[in-house]
Design a protein around this motif. Structure first.
Motif, short mmCIF file in Angstrom:
data_model
loop_
_atom_site.label_atom_id
_atom_site.label_comp_id
_atom_site.label_asym_id
_atom_site.label_seq_id
_atom_site.Cartn_x
_atom_site.Cartn_y
_atom_site.Cartn_z
N ASP A 8 0.85 -1.19 0.00
CA ASP A 8 0.00 0.00 0.00
C ASP A 8 0.88 1.24 0.00
O ASP A 8 1.72 1.41 0.89
N PRO A 9 0.74 2.15 -0.99
CA PRO A 9 1.61 3.31 -1.05
C PRO A 9 1.48 4.21 0.16
O PRO A 9 2.40 4.95 0.48
N ARG A 10 0.35 4.13 0.87
CA ARG A 10 0.20 4.98 2.05
C ARG A 10 1.07 4.52 3.21
O ARG A 10 1.24 5.22 4.19
N GLY A 343 0.43 2.96 7.69
CA GLY A 343 -0.59 3.49 6.81
C GLY A 343 -1.62 4.35 7.50
O GLY A 343 -2.35 5.08 6.85
N SER A 344 -1.68 4.28 8.84
CA SER A 344 -2.65 5.10 9.57
C SER A 344 -2.15 6.53 9.67
O SER A 344 -0.96 6.82 9.52
N LEU A 345 -3.07 7.43 9.93
CA LEU A 345 -2.69 8.84 10.08
C LEU A 345 -1.76 9.03 11.26
O LEU A 345 -0.80 9.80 11.20
N GLU A 346 -2.03 8.30 12.34
CA GLU A 346 -1.17 8.43 13.52
C GLU A 346 0.25 7.94 13.24
O GLU A 346 1.23 8.55 13.68
N ALA A 347 0.37 6.82 12.51
CA ALA A 347 1.70 6.30 12.17
C ALA A 347 2.46 7.28 11.29
O ALA A 347 3.68 7.45 11.43
N LEU A 348 1.76 7.94 10.40
CA LEU A 348 2.40 8.93 9.54
C LEU A 348 2.96 10.09 10.36
O LEU A 348 4.10 10.52 10.16
#
Length: 425
Positions: A8-10, A343-348
């Motif tokens: 997944d690119p995200r 891939g989650s917003l928090e991980a980003l």
């Protein structure tokens, strides 16, 4: 929340991660009363903004409440914000307002009156007490107001209107309690009624108050709260048109309450609510959120700041398995959750800057096409209200589009449980 597949690119966003890292505003601390040098860039970001939505990914994280208190202090003292509007009982809000503006009553008792256990914490009490101290040194016209915006828990309104009718229309007191008494405790969606007869009764009360005392702003305000509360009680939880559900009505009424606070053209409002409410999108593709209404009405003068966390604990009621629910709600309990999946917003956010920080997403307008495209893609993010599944592994994330749902993000690396106040004597 499931991990994204490795392809997944995200899960691999080096350009977006680098942009977030460059734009991160590290926080020197979460507690109010500290120097505000780290928050000063917000003065430029919020230029022209009249409403700031301060969200929270859980209703039981102490760090969120501490940071919101710190941001509230900055917004009031540095930027001139003048109203705190909370996702809490509109009926009980005037008691809290009297507490913070006039020094009347006990702050802890006023918080209890708001009707939600989530706000009965030492962290929220600290914010209310700060407002009280701040206002004590200000002239009346320059004091920060408190308003509740949620048309639930209407006992205070019924008591005030009882007293009003005993003076002006004693023959209608019994009718008040027979027709509208259930609104003191009735839950939203608890009495679906397509004809909304309860709403008609509440509107009759508005006309009665207006006719008996046209200048009685207080009773008229409370009568209108009962109209909104009756609308919530009689709306269905499910409907083919999501905008006709109780969830749509609740957010719309909360937005209307913020509108009421903005009738003063000089007012600037801080909205304290869950991330799902302050977001500018829809609730999981369904009804419009509070933030969506505010964005539609005020455009870029509304700024939505979501608060997210990496890992740790939070308070919430645990739901039992199966379709049945206990007759009495379970007490809030500590829940723990590990680091966010790739891939989650928090991980980003954690990859961009592992410590506590803020990011202004509006700055992406000047970023490259890859960054703008990545921020416009849906991502999973945690969204936990007052209740959670008994088994945390079954917690399902919501999907957000960062640049469409929010104007800014605040990341707290570690969450700990909010600290409840002792039970009322």
């Amino acid at each position: 929340m499931r991990d994204r597949p490795a392809g997944d690119p995200r899960s691999h966003d080096p350009e977006l991660t680098a942009w977030l890292a460059r734009g991160a505003l590290p926080l020197d601390g979460l507690d109010a009363g500290a120097p505000t040098g780290d928050l000063r860039p917000l003065a430029r970001v919020l230029r022209g903004v009249r409403v700031v939505g301060l969200g929270e990914a859980t209703h039981g994280t102490g760090e969120f409440f501490r940071l919101k208190h710190r941001l509230l202090e900055f917004l009031v003292t540095e930027l001139g914000f003048s109203v705190l509007a909370m996702e809490a009982s509109a009926s009980a809000g005037p008691a809290v307002d009297a507490c913070v503006r006039q020094g009347a009553g006990d702050p802890a008792a006023a918080l209890t009156g708001l009707g939600f256990w989530i706000w009965r914490t030492h962290e929220v009490l600290s914010a209310v007490e700060w407002l009280r101290v701040h206002n004590a040194t200000r002239p009346e016209h320059d004091r920060v107001r408190f308003v509740g915006i949620d048309p639930q828990q209407c006992g205070d309104s019924l008591r005030l209107l009882d007293a009003f009718l005993r003076e002006t229309a004693p023959d209608r007191v019994a009718w008040l309690h027979t027709a509208l008494g259930p609104l003191a405790t009735a839950a939203p969606g608890s009495s679906p009624d397509p004809r909304q007869r309860l709403v008609r009764d509440a509107e009759t009360l508005v006309d009665l108050v207006r006719g008996r005392a046209p200048g009685a702003a207080g009773p008229l305000h409370h009568a209108r709260i009962l109209v909104r509360a009756a609308d919530l009680v009689t709306r269905p939880r499910r409907h083919a048109d999501p905008e006709r559900t109780v969830f749509a009505a609740r957010d719309r009424h909360m937005a209307d309450a913020v509108d009421d606070a903005l009738r003063d053209p000089a007012a600037r409002v801080v909205v304290w609510a869950h991330n799902a409410h302050i977001a500018k999108g829809r609730h999981e593709g369904g009804p419009a959120s509070l933030g969506r209404h505010l964005h539609a009405r005020y455009g870029d003068a509304y700024y939505a700041l979501a608060l997210l966390f990496g890992r740790g604990g939070f308070r919430a009621r645990r739901l039992p398995p199966g379709p049945w629910r206990p007759s009495r709600p379970r007490p809030p309990a500590e829940n723990r959750i590990g680091p966010p999946p790739p891939g989650s917003l928090e991980a980003l956010l954690a990859a961009a800057h592992p410590g506590d920080h803020l990011v202004d997403l509006r700055a992406a307008a000047e970023a490259g096409p890859v960054v703008r495209r990545r921020l416009a893609e849906p991502r999973p993010a945690r969204s936990i209200g007052a209740q959670v599944p008994r088994r945390m592994r079954s917690l399902t994330p919501v999907t957000v589009v960062p640049s469409e749902d929010y104007d800014g993000l605040a990341y707290v690396a570690t969450s700990a449980c909010s600290r409840p106040l002792p039970p009322p004597a």
